[in-house]
Design a protein around this motif. Structure first.
Motif, PDB file in Angstrom:
ATOM      1  N   THR A 183      10.609  -0.823   1.992  1.00  0.00           N
ATOM      2  CA  THR A 183       9.687  -1.863   2.433  1.00  0.00           C
ATOM      3  C   THR A 183       8.702  -1.473   3.466  1.00  0.00           C
ATOM      4  O   THR A 183       8.940  -0.710   4.347  1.00  0.00           O
ATOM      5  CB  THR A 183      10.505  -3.078   2.960  1.00  0.00           C
ATOM      6  N   GLY A 184       7.366  -1.691   3.368  1.00  0.00           N
ATOM      7  CA  GLY A 184       6.215  -1.287   3.969  1.00  0.00           C
ATOM      8  C   GLY A 184       4.930  -2.034   3.978  1.00  0.00           C
ATOM      9  O   GLY A 184       4.887  -2.696   2.545  1.00  0.00           O
ATOM     10  N   ILE A 185       4.105  -1.503   4.391  1.00  0.00           N
ATOM     11  CA  ILE A 185       2.561  -2.057   4.185  1.00  0.00           C
ATOM     12  C   ILE A 185       1.983  -0.973   3.270  1.00  0.00           C
ATOM     13  O   ILE A 185       1.962   0.218   3.648  1.00  0.00           O
ATOM     14  CB  ILE A 185       2.018  -2.176   5.263  1.00  0.00           C
ATOM     15  N   VAL A 186       1.206  -1.650   2.393  1.00  0.00           N
ATOM     16  CA  VAL A 186       0.595  -0.696   1.349  1.00  0.00           C
ATOM     17  C   VAL A 186      -0.709  -0.091   2.185  1.00  0.00           C
ATOM     18  O   VAL A 186      -1.667  -0.758   2.620  1.00  0.00           O
ATOM     19  CB  VAL A 186       0.139  -1.283   0.039  1.00  0.00           C
ATOM     20  N   THR A 187      -0.972   1.214   2.206  1.00  0.00           N
ATOM     21  CA  THR A 187      -1.876   1.535   2.792  1.00  0.00           C
ATOM     22  C   THR A 187      -3.068   2.319   1.832  1.00  0.00           C
ATOM     23  O   THR A 187      -4.290   2.486   2.217  1.00  0.00           O
ATOM     24  CB  THR A 187      -1.620   2.798   3.773  1.00  0.00           C
ATOM     25  N   SER A 188      -2.590   2.772   0.813  1.00  0.00           N
ATOM     26  CA  SER A 188      -3.467   3.411  -0.319  1.00  0.00           C
ATOM     27  C   SER A 188      -2.889   3.190  -1.665  1.00  0.00           C
ATOM     28  O   SER A 188      -1.755   3.301  -1.676  1.00  0.00           O
ATOM     29  CB  SER A 188      -3.805   4.728   0.152  1.00  0.00           C
ATOM     30  N   ILE A 189      -3.696   3.443  -2.681  1.00  0.00           N
ATOM     31  CA  ILE A 189      -3.228   3.056  -4.022  1.00  0.00           C
ATOM     32  C   ILE A 189      -4.408   4.210  -4.865  1.00  0.00           C
ATOM     33  O   ILE A 189      -5.388   4.044  -5.023  1.00  0.00           O
ATOM     34  CB  ILE A 189      -3.455   1.762  -4.804  1.00  0.00           C
ATOM     35  N   ASP A 190      -3.525   5.160  -5.035  1.00  0.00           N
ATOM     36  CA  ASP A 190      -4.218   6.490  -5.867  1.00  0.00           C
ATOM     37  C   ASP A 190      -3.849   6.475  -7.121  1.00  0.00           C
ATOM     38  O   ASP A 190      -3.045   5.971  -7.695  1.00  0.00           O
ATOM     39  CB  ASP A 190      -4.093   7.787  -5.083  1.00  0.00           C
ATOM     40  N   LEU A 191      -4.645   7.310  -7.836  1.00  0.00           N
ATOM     41  CA  LEU A 191      -4.018   7.726  -9.373  1.00  0.00           C
ATOM     42  C   LEU A 191      -2.873   7.964  -9.536  1.00  0.00           C
ATOM     43  O   LEU A 191      -2.063   7.958 -10.622  1.00  0.00           O
ATOM     44  CB  LEU A 191      -5.136   8.468 -10.196  1.00  0.00           C
ATOM     45  N   LEU A 192      -2.158   8.914  -8.733  1.00  0.00           N
ATOM     46  CA  LEU A 192      -0.696   9.459  -8.778  1.00  0.00           C
ATOM     47  C   LEU A 192       0.120   8.658  -8.122  1.00  0.00           C
ATOM     48  O   LEU A 192       1.270   8.782  -8.619  1.00  0.00           O
ATOM     49  CB  LEU A 192      -1.008  10.877  -8.269  1.00  0.00           C
ATOM     50  N   SER A 193      -0.116   8.164  -6.940  1.00  0.00           N
ATOM     51  CA  SER A 193       0.886   7.351  -6.160  1.00  0.00           C
ATOM     52  C   SER A 193       0.286   6.318  -5.139  1.00  0.00           C
ATOM     53  O   SER A 193      -1.004   6.268  -5.225  1.00  0.00           O
ATOM     54  CB  SER A 193       1.897   8.627  -5.234  1.00  0.00           C
ATOM     55  N   ALA A 194       1.348   5.345  -4.795  1.00  0.00           N
ATOM     56  CA  ALA A 194       0.817   4.566  -3.745  1.00  0.00           C
ATOM     57  C   ALA A 194       1.594   4.905  -2.453  1.00  0.00           C
ATOM     58  O   ALA A 194       2.614   5.326  -2.615  1.00  0.00           O
ATOM     59  CB  ALA A 194       1.314   3.335  -4.247  1.00  0.00           C
ATOM     60  N   LYS A 195       0.930   4.815  -1.250  1.00  0.00           N
ATOM     61  CA  LYS A 195       1.441   4.911   0.144  1.00  0.00           C
ATOM     62  C   LYS A 195       1.807   3.739   0.622  1.00  0.00           C
ATOM     63  O   LYS A 195       0.813   2.835   0.780  1.00  0.00           O
ATOM     64  CB  LYS A 195       0.729   6.061   0.609  1.00  0.00           C
ATOM     65  N   ILE A 196       3.088   3.762   1.314  1.00  0.00           N
ATOM     66  CA  ILE A 196       3.312   2.740   2.301  1.00  0.00           C
ATOM     67  C   ILE A 196       3.450   3.027   3.821  1.00  0.00           C
ATOM     68  O   ILE A 196       4.168   4.280   3.934  1.00  0.00           O
ATOM     69  CB  ILE A 196       4.334   1.707   1.566  1.00  0.00           C
ATOM     70  N   ARG A 197       3.361   2.338   4.659  1.00  0.00           N
ATOM     71  CA  ARG A 197       3.787   2.495   5.785  1.00  0.00           C
ATOM     72  C   ARG A 197       4.785   1.463   6.392  1.00  0.00           C
ATOM     73  O   ARG A 197       4.755   0.459   6.263  1.00  0.00           O
ATOM     74  CB  ARG A 197       2.562   2.514   7.009  1.00  0.00           C
ATOM     75  N   THR A 198       6.076   2.019   6.651  1.00  0.00           N
ATOM     76  CA  THR A 198       7.066   1.111   6.942  1.00  0.00           C
ATOM     77  C   THR A 198       6.885   0.679   8.425  1.00  0.00           C
ATOM     78  O   THR A 198       6.206   0.955   9.069  1.00  0.00           O
ATOM     79  CB  THR A 198       8.475   1.967   6.800  1.00  0.00           C
ATOM     80  N   PHE A 199       7.993  -0.425   8.694  1.00  0.00           N
ATOM     81  CA  PHE A 199       7.639  -1.217   9.988  1.00  0.00           C
ATOM     82  C   PHE A 199       8.251  -0.218  11.238  1.00  0.00           C
ATOM     83  O   PHE A 199       8.097  -0.415  12.364  1.00  0.00           O
ATOM     84  CB  PHE A 199       8.488  -2.382   9.994  1.00  0.00           C
ATOM     85  N   ASP A 200       9.082   0.826  10.891  1.00  0.00           N
ATOM     86  CA  ASP A 200       9.432   1.854  11.871  1.00  0.00           C
ATOM     87  C   ASP A 200       8.477   3.057  11.819  1.00  0.00           C
ATOM     88  O   ASP A 200       8.704   4.348  12.151  1.00  0.00           O
ATOM     89  CB  ASP A 200      10.844   2.226  11.663  1.00  0.00           C
TER      90      ASP A 200
END
Length: 219
Positions: free
Chosen positions: A125-142
């Motif tokens: 669970t986390g905040i979506v920071t970027s959506i790229d062609l290969l992957s999505a990156k999220i930043r968790t609350f910790d």
């Protein structure tokens, strides 16, 4: 062609063209990428502006590189032929990457989540920071960075926690058997009506769910 003969073949005119391509083409690519992100705020989502900016930047840099090659004596026809053969070989070797790219295009078109949304996927669970062609990156609350491959996001269950502004909260309450259940319902209704964060529509619902071991269970 060795480096000595290559340098000797560069006359003043070629040097000027190379300088213009390097010191004008590259900065213009970065500027165009930034302008596309800035002026696309009204028409595109955050990830749409991000991908548009990257596409313009990578396209501009590629155009500068291709324009520089003939100045150094490289034949584009031969390079394109070699690139085609290499592309076929890499295509067989990188099927996972191709699958992630295709999945990324589906995610962008589907718009099931956007940059800034809080999502839950693959137990993370986390905040979506970027959506790229290969992957999505999220930043968790910790404050950890987690990379989620697009193919996995397409195949697994994904929950967008912040997509809708209204949220229902389930509260499990226990009431003693001696209490009047109708009176309890009236009191709870008054408490919900007086609470500033409780909405009138949809109205709060109180449901008797079960006879517990020591209390009447209300949801």
């Amino acid at each position: 062609m060795n480096w000595q003969s290559l340098l000797e073949s560069l006359d003043a005119e070629k040097l000027v063209r190379i300088a213009l391509l390097l010191f004008a083409g590259l900065p213009l690519s970065f500027i165009a990428s930034g302008l596309a992100r800035r002026f696309g705020k009204k028409r595109f989502s955050e990830q749409g502006r991000m991908l548009l900016g990257k596409a313009i930047l990578y396209g501009g840099v590629s155009a500068v590189v291709l324009a520089l090659m003939p100045e150094f004596g490289f034949r584009l026809n031969a390079l394109l032929g070699a690139a085609g053969i290499l592309g076929i070989a890499l295509g067989f070797a990188s099927q996972t990457s191709v699958s992630n790219v295709i999945s990324g295009l589906f995610l962008i078109a589907e718009r099931s989540f956007s940059v800034g949304d809080v999502i839950q996927a693959n137990g993370q669970t986390g905040i979506v920071t970027s959506i790229d062609l290969l992957s999505a990156k999220i930043r968790t609350f910790d404050n950890r960075l987690i990379r989620l491959p697009n193919e996995m996001l397409i195949k697994t269950e994904l929950i967008n926690i912040t997509r809708y502004p209204i949220r229902r909260m389930d509260l499990k309450l226990g009431v003693a058997y001696k209490e009047d259940i109708r009176k309890v319902r009236e009191i709870l209704t008054e408490i919900a009506a007086d609470h500033p964060l409780c909405l009138d529509e949809p109205k709060p619902v109180f449901i008797f769910t079960n006879f517990g071991d020591s209390a009447l269970e209300i949801l």
